[in-house]
Design an enzyme around this catalytic site. Structure first.
Site, PDB file in Angstrom:
ATOM      1  N   SER A 107     -30.994  32.200 -42.209  1.00  0.00           N
ATOM      2  CA  SER A 107     -30.810  33.653 -42.126  1.00  0.00           C
ATOM      3  C   SER A 107     -31.986  34.312 -41.406  1.00  0.00           C
ATOM      4  CB  SER A 107     -30.710  34.215 -43.546  1.00  0.00           C
ATOM      5  OG  SER A 107     -30.903  35.609 -43.550  1.00  0.00           O
ATOM      6  N   TYR A 130     -29.184  39.037 -37.523  1.00  0.00           N
ATOM      7  CA  TYR A 130     -28.898  40.439 -37.831  1.00  0.00           C
ATOM      8  C   TYR A 130     -29.455  41.230 -36.664  1.00  0.00           C
ATOM      9  CZ  TYR A 130     -27.644  39.909 -42.806  1.00  0.00           C
ATOM     10  OH  TYR A 130     -27.014  39.607 -43.984  1.00  0.00           O
ATOM     11  N   THR A 156     -23.946  38.067 -37.440  1.00  0.00           N
ATOM     12  CA  THR A 156     -23.312  38.701 -38.596  1.00  0.00           C
ATOM     13  C   THR A 156     -22.909  40.125 -38.242  1.00  0.00           C
ATOM     14  OG1 THR A 156     -24.481  37.296 -40.143  1.00  0.00           O
ATOM     15  CG2 THR A 156     -23.642  39.385 -41.019  1.00  0.00           C
ATOM     16  N   LYS A 252     -19.592  36.242 -37.499  1.00  0.00           N
ATOM     17  CA  LYS A 252     -19.401  36.141 -38.954  1.00  0.00           C
ATOM     18  C   LYS A 252     -19.095  37.509 -39.551  1.00  0.00           C
ATOM     19  CE  LYS A 252     -21.994  34.644 -43.070  1.00  0.00           C
ATOM     20  NZ  LYS A 252     -22.375  35.845 -43.807  1.00  0.00           N
ATOM     21  N   HIS A 276     -18.828  38.613 -46.704  1.00  0.00           N
ATOM     22  CA  HIS A 276     -20.234  38.530 -47.111  1.00  0.00           C
ATOM     23  C   HIS A 276     -20.344  38.149 -48.597  1.00  0.00           C
ATOM     24  CE1 HIS A 276     -24.007  39.698 -44.887  1.00  0.00           C
ATOM     25  NE2 HIS A 276     -24.521  39.431 -46.069  1.00  0.00           N
TER      26      HIS A 276
HETATM   27  C1  LIG Z   1     -27.990  35.644 -52.001  1.00  0.00           C
HETATM   28  C2  LIG Z   1     -27.193  35.811 -50.756  1.00  0.00           C
HETATM   29  C3  LIG Z   1     -27.830  36.216 -49.612  1.00  0.00           C
HETATM   30  C4  LIG Z   1     -27.096  36.360 -48.425  1.00  0.00           C
HETATM   31  N1  LIG Z   1     -27.750  36.685 -47.263  1.00  0.00           N
HETATM   32  C5  LIG Z   1     -27.082  36.674 -46.093  1.00  0.00           C
HETATM   33  C6  LIG Z   1     -27.769  36.831 -44.872  1.00  0.00           C
HETATM   34  O1  LIG Z   1     -28.990  36.968 -44.830  1.00  0.00           O
HETATM   35  N2  LIG Z   1     -27.030  36.809 -43.738  1.00  0.00           N
HETATM   36  C7  LIG Z   1     -25.675  36.656 -43.728  1.00  0.00           C
HETATM   37  O2  LIG Z   1     -25.053  36.655 -42.666  1.00  0.00           O
HETATM   38  N3  LIG Z   1     -25.011  36.467 -44.885  1.00  0.00           N
HETATM   39  C8  LIG Z   1     -25.670  36.459 -46.054  1.00  0.00           C
HETATM   40  N4  LIG Z   1     -25.005  36.221 -47.215  1.00  0.00           N
HETATM   41  C9  LIG Z   1     -23.555  35.929 -47.190  1.00  0.00           C
HETATM   42  C10 LIG Z   1     -23.328  34.425 -47.020  1.00  0.00           C
HETATM   43  O3  LIG Z   1     -23.663  33.996 -45.728  1.00  0.00           O
HETATM   44  C11 LIG Z   1     -21.858  34.065 -47.244  1.00  0.00           C
HETATM   45  O4  LIG Z   1     -21.046  34.910 -46.468  1.00  0.00           O
HETATM   46  C12 LIG Z   1     -21.443  34.145 -48.710  1.00  0.00           C
HETATM   47  O5  LIG Z   1     -22.478  33.733 -49.562  1.00  0.00           O
HETATM   48  C13 LIG Z   1     -20.224  33.273 -48.941  1.00  0.00           C
HETATM   49  O6  LIG Z   1     -19.753  33.394 -50.225  1.00  0.00           O
HETATM   50  P1  LIG Z   1     -20.127  32.370 -51.428  1.00  0.00           P
HETATM   51  O7  LIG Z   1     -21.512  32.729 -51.854  1.00  0.00           O
HETATM   52  O8  LIG Z   1     -19.104  32.727 -52.447  1.00  0.00           O
HETATM   53  O9  LIG Z   1     -20.027  30.967 -50.906  1.00  0.00           O
HETATM   54  C14 LIG Z   1     -25.704  36.115 -48.416  1.00  0.00           C
HETATM   55  C15 LIG Z   1     -25.073  35.694 -49.592  1.00  0.00           C
HETATM   56  C16 LIG Z   1     -25.803  35.541 -50.757  1.00  0.00           C
HETATM   57  C17 LIG Z   1     -25.110  35.073 -52.003  1.00  0.00           C
END
Ligand SMILES: Cc1cc2nc3c(=O)[nH]c(=O)nc-3n(C[C@H](O)[C@H](O)[C@H](O)COP(=O)(O)O)c2cc1C
Length: 380
Positions: A107, A130, A156, A252, A276
């Site tokens: 990330s 981002y 994203t 994404k 997300h």
């Molecule tokens: C703690 C956390 C932080 C996240 N940070 C980002 C991020 O920095 N960038 C991003 O594109 N998605 C982020 N996401 C979304 C994840 O990439 C992903 O879409 C999501 O976790 C998928 O769902 P799941 O946790 O049920 O597998 C984050 C998700 C979580 C749980």
């Protein structure tokens, strides 16, 4: 506790090891968390077709995602502040993924930097972008990802403004951790987490601090996102990003058929059907419920990937059956990391791999590449 057998076991273990504010950061969604819940629940409603007396020897889960070989169609999703689930979390998770033969996505909001992760891996990882208002900083990030030989850029698209998670506000989430009595108590009750964290110097946003103007100290991730993420970002900018990057591009955060068509127009290599993890628009549908329509609309023009709510190998198989070329796990690997460090990420992947393998066999299939909607019996 006995050896964790499921992702739910890893989650329980992580809750005991990780300070509350960081465990909650992973285990939360926006507002009422209805979309977060629907992501998981809608997988359960899909039923598989049991087939018998077919030869199930010599099974394989190997395939490709955007033309890159993977030992199974599961990548680690980009997650911010992963280095707060466990010290040096991104470096550990990237190594676990590399050894397992699946992609790791770093990330923009990671604790370990692009260069940190590159220094402990030998194969290319993916970088998630981002887009900030400061386009000079964006170019700099893209160039750093190129220098680190990242083999895909994941743009994203669903976080131009940040969805509200009540738990984070109540917990006063920040990186580096704050030292109020409440936070000190949360950390003191998690001694092994503290010991590891004291040994590392990586406790802040590694890709940002010292790289972006005027950002030597971050008040909070929310303030940062509110001030720096570009709310004007539009489809026009995707062409510019694609040009700056020049390599495989994955968009994404697509949840709508019209947006999927727009994404296909940009010439991206793949999209990730994602909300997300239910952390942005609460009230949006689950990703698995939207997948078939999106695959129908654009599946012949680019690869369609999915994330959100995948908690088992069965879920991965259901997503593949409904047309996903690849899947991503976010929280499952974070729980593994929080529970047991690198070994926990490997275990999360191993649990999912075994479940997928056995499920595939019991559906009468031997090769993940042969999985299609014929393994689905219906919905209940
Ligand atoms: C703690 C956390 C932080 C996240 N940070 C980002 C991020 O920095 N960038 C991003 O594109 N998605 C982020 N996401 C979304 C994840 O990439 C992903 O879409 C999501 O976790 C998928 O769902 P799941 O946790 O049920 O597998 C984050 C998700 C979580 C749980």
């Amino acid at each position: 506790m006995t050896k964790p057998l499921t992702i739910a076991d890893l989650k329980k273990m992580a809750q005991r090891r990780v300070p509350k504010m960081f465990f909650d950061y992973a285990d939360s969604g926006a507002w009422t968390e209805s979309t977060y819940a629907a992501n998981e629940a809608d997988f359960h409603d899909i039923k598989l077709r049991q087939r018998v007396l077919v030869d199930m020897t010599n099974r394989t889960l190997e395939t490709t995602m955007i033309g890159q070989k993977v030992s199974m169609p599961v990548a680690l999703a980009p997650t911010g502040m992963t280095g707060m689930q466990h010290a040096d979390g991104e470096m550990l998770a990237a190594r676990a993924a590399e050894e397992f033969g699946v992609p790791f996505t770093l990330s923009t909001m990671s604790i370990c930097s692009i260069e940190d992760v590159a220094s402990v891996t030998t194969k290319p990882f993916w970088f998630q972008l981002y887009v900030m208002r400061d386009r000079g900083f964006v170019v700099d990030l893209i160039n750093r990802a190129k220098a680190a030989k990242c083999s895909a850029l994941v743009l994203t698209a669903d976080l131009q403004i940040i969805g509200q998670r009540h738990k984070d506000l109540r917990n006063g989430l920040s990186a580096p951790p704050k030292f109020t009595p409440k936070h000190l108590w949360q950390m003191a009750t998690r001694p092994s987490w503290c010991m590891e964290m004291l040994k590392t110097k990586r406790r802040n946003f590694g890709n940002i601090l010292g790289h972006a103007k005027g950002l030597d100290d971050l008040p909070s991730i929310t303030t940062f996102a509110n001030e720096q993420f570009d709310p004007q970002l539009s489809w026009k900018d995707v062409a510019w990003i694609r040009e700056q990057w020049g390599g495989p591009l994955i968009i994404k955060g697509i949840l709508d058929v019209e947006d999927a068509r727009q994404a296909a127009e940009t010439g991206a290599d793949a999209i990730i059907v994602s909300n997300h993890g239910g952390r942005q628009l609460d009230g949006a549908p689950s990703t698995i419920s939207m997948l078939p329509r999106i695959v129908d609309a654009v599946g012949d023009r680019l690869e369609v990937h999915i994330d959100g709510g995948i908690r088992s190998g069965q879920d991965v198989l259901k997503a593949v059956a409904l047309g996903a070329r690849g899947t991503y796990i976010g929280r499952p690997f974070l729980y593994g990391l929080g529970a047991m460090g690198k070994a926990g990420v490997t275990l999360a992947l191993e649990i999912i791999r075994k479940e997928m393998d056995v499920t595939m066999a019991l559906c009468g299939k031997r090769d993940i590449k042969d999985i299609d909607s014929s393994i689905i019996s219906g919905r209940q």
